[in-house]
Design a protein around this motif. Sequence first.
Motif, PDB file in Angstrom:
ATOM      1  N   CYS A 155      11.764  -9.503 -27.328  1.00 29.95           N
ATOM      2  CA  CYS A 155      11.153  -8.087 -26.618  1.00 29.95           C
ATOM      3  C   CYS A 155      11.894  -7.130 -26.266  1.00 29.95           C
ATOM      4  CB  CYS A 155      10.572  -8.872 -25.459  1.00 29.95           C
ATOM      5  SG  CYS A 155      12.194  -8.507 -23.819  1.00 29.95           S
ATOM      6  N   ASN A 156      13.374  -6.970 -26.323  1.00 29.14           N
ATOM      7  CA  ASN A 156      14.015  -5.526 -26.769  1.00 29.14           C
ATOM      8  C   ASN A 156      14.463  -5.418 -28.384  1.00 29.14           C
ATOM      9  OD1 ASN A 156      15.998  -8.028 -26.880  1.00 29.14           O
ATOM     10  ND2 ASN A 156      17.375  -7.176 -26.376  1.00 29.14           N
TER      11      ASN A 156
ATOM     12  N   TYR B  89      16.455 -10.905 -18.223  1.00 32.00           N
ATOM     13  CA  TYR B  89      15.781  -9.739 -18.755  1.00 32.00           C
ATOM     14  C   TYR B  89      16.838  -9.523 -19.399  1.00 32.00           C
ATOM     15  CZ  TYR B  89      18.634  -7.103 -16.064  1.00 32.00           C
ATOM     16  OH  TYR B  89      19.922  -6.714 -15.084  1.00 32.00           O
TER      17      TYR B  89
ATOM     18  N   CYS C  22      12.760  -6.214 -19.697  1.00 37.66           N
ATOM     19  CA  CYS C  22      11.299  -7.144 -20.889  1.00 37.66           C
ATOM     20  C   CYS C  22      11.807  -8.509 -20.244  1.00 37.66           C
ATOM     21  CB  CYS C  22      11.247  -6.483 -21.486  1.00 37.66           C
ATOM     22  SG  CYS C  22      12.076  -7.101 -23.083  1.00 37.66           S
ATOM     23  N   THR C  23      10.826  -8.979 -20.042  1.00 39.49           N
ATOM     24  CA  THR C  23      10.737 -10.870 -20.173  1.00 39.49           C
ATOM     25  C   THR C  23      10.990 -11.845 -20.760  1.00 39.49           C
ATOM     26  OG1 THR C  23       8.923 -10.817 -18.308  1.00 39.49           O
ATOM     27  CG2 THR C  23      11.313 -10.363 -16.668  1.00 39.49           C
TER      28      THR C  23
ATOM     29  N   CYS D  77      15.268   0.043 -20.786  1.00 43.15           N
ATOM     30  CA  CYS D  77      13.595  -1.149 -21.236  1.00 43.15           C
ATOM     31  C   CYS D  77      13.632  -2.367 -20.792  1.00 43.15           C
ATOM     32  CB  CYS D  77      13.328  -0.575 -22.453  1.00 43.15           C
ATOM     33  SG  CYS D  77      12.522   0.970 -22.979  1.00 43.15           S
TER      34      CYS D  77
ATOM     35  N   MET E   5       8.585  -1.346 -25.207  1.00 44.72           N
ATOM     36  CA  MET E   5       8.226  -2.128 -24.899  1.00 44.72           C
ATOM     37  C   MET E   5       7.229  -2.671 -23.425  1.00 44.72           C
ATOM     38  SD  MET E   5      12.230  -3.544 -25.280  1.00 44.72           S
ATOM     39  CE  MET E   5      13.018  -3.514 -23.482  1.00 44.72           C
ATOM     40  N   ARG E   6       6.577  -2.005 -23.582  1.00 46.04           N
ATOM     41  CA  ARG E   6       5.550  -1.701 -21.983  1.00 46.04           C
ATOM     42  C   ARG E   6       4.713  -2.705 -22.198  1.00 46.04           C
ATOM     43  NH1 ARG E   6       7.554   3.284 -21.712  1.00 46.04           N
ATOM     44  NH2 ARG E   6       7.139   4.180 -21.010  1.00 46.04           N
ATOM     45  N   MET E   7       4.652  -3.518 -21.021  1.00 44.05           N
ATOM     46  CA  MET E   7       4.125  -4.816 -21.400  1.00 44.05           C
ATOM     47  C   MET E   7       2.872  -4.596 -21.824  1.00 44.05           C
ATOM     48  SD  MET E   7       3.127  -7.235 -17.890  1.00 44.05           S
ATOM     49  CE  MET E   7       2.857  -9.433 -18.424  1.00 44.05           C
TER      50      MET E   7
ATOM     51  N   ASN F  65       9.267  -5.060 -17.111  1.00 42.09           N
ATOM     52  CA  ASN F  65       8.201  -5.394 -18.640  1.00 42.09           C
ATOM     53  C   ASN F  65       8.056  -2.838 -18.337  1.00 42.09           C
ATOM     54  OD1 ASN F  65       8.502  -7.179 -18.675  1.00 42.09           O
ATOM     55  ND2 ASN F  65       7.676  -7.675 -17.163  1.00 42.09           N
ATOM     56  N   ASP F  66       9.074  -2.253 -18.645  1.00 44.49           N
ATOM     57  CA  ASP F  66       8.430  -0.948 -18.756  1.00 44.49           C
ATOM     58  C   ASP F  66       9.855  -0.368 -18.955  1.00 44.49           C
ATOM     59  OD1 ASP F  66       7.185   1.354 -18.532  1.00 44.49           O
ATOM     60  OD2 ASP F  66       6.404   1.086 -16.664  1.00 44.49           O
TER      61      ASP F  66
END
Length: 126
Positions: free
Chosen positions: A98-99, A50, A93-94, A91, A104-106, A76-77
């Motif tokens: 995404c970072n 992640y 994320c996968t 945060c 960065m919420r899905m 993812n949050d």
Amino acid sequence: MAAKVIILLTVFGILAVLETGVKALECYRCNNCGDPFKSSDAIVLHCDNYCVKGKRESDGKVARTCDFYAEYGKMNDCKMADTPLGHSEVCLCTTDRCNGVGNMRMHFLPLLTFAAILVVARKMLF
């Protein structure tokens, strides 16, 4: 015939939403990089699990990396937590790079779009 079209759309939709194959996750890495983020301020790492973005509350410094701080965040949050670097928003994320985004919420837009296509296709074919 209509049922076959729906099944075919479902299979393609699932394959489009899910990641297929084995590959390394790409994440940005930088220390004290700004928010809003400029990718030219960072390098890209190949990570296993992640991506992470952390923003320290005391001074607003932002760091991006991968595969650290899972115990402080929620996948993812984003979540406020007391980390070794101080009270921070962490945060996790996968998805690739995404970072690098501010929030960065899905993102469910691709999934919602696919669901809407299925509903319209079903109404048109039946």
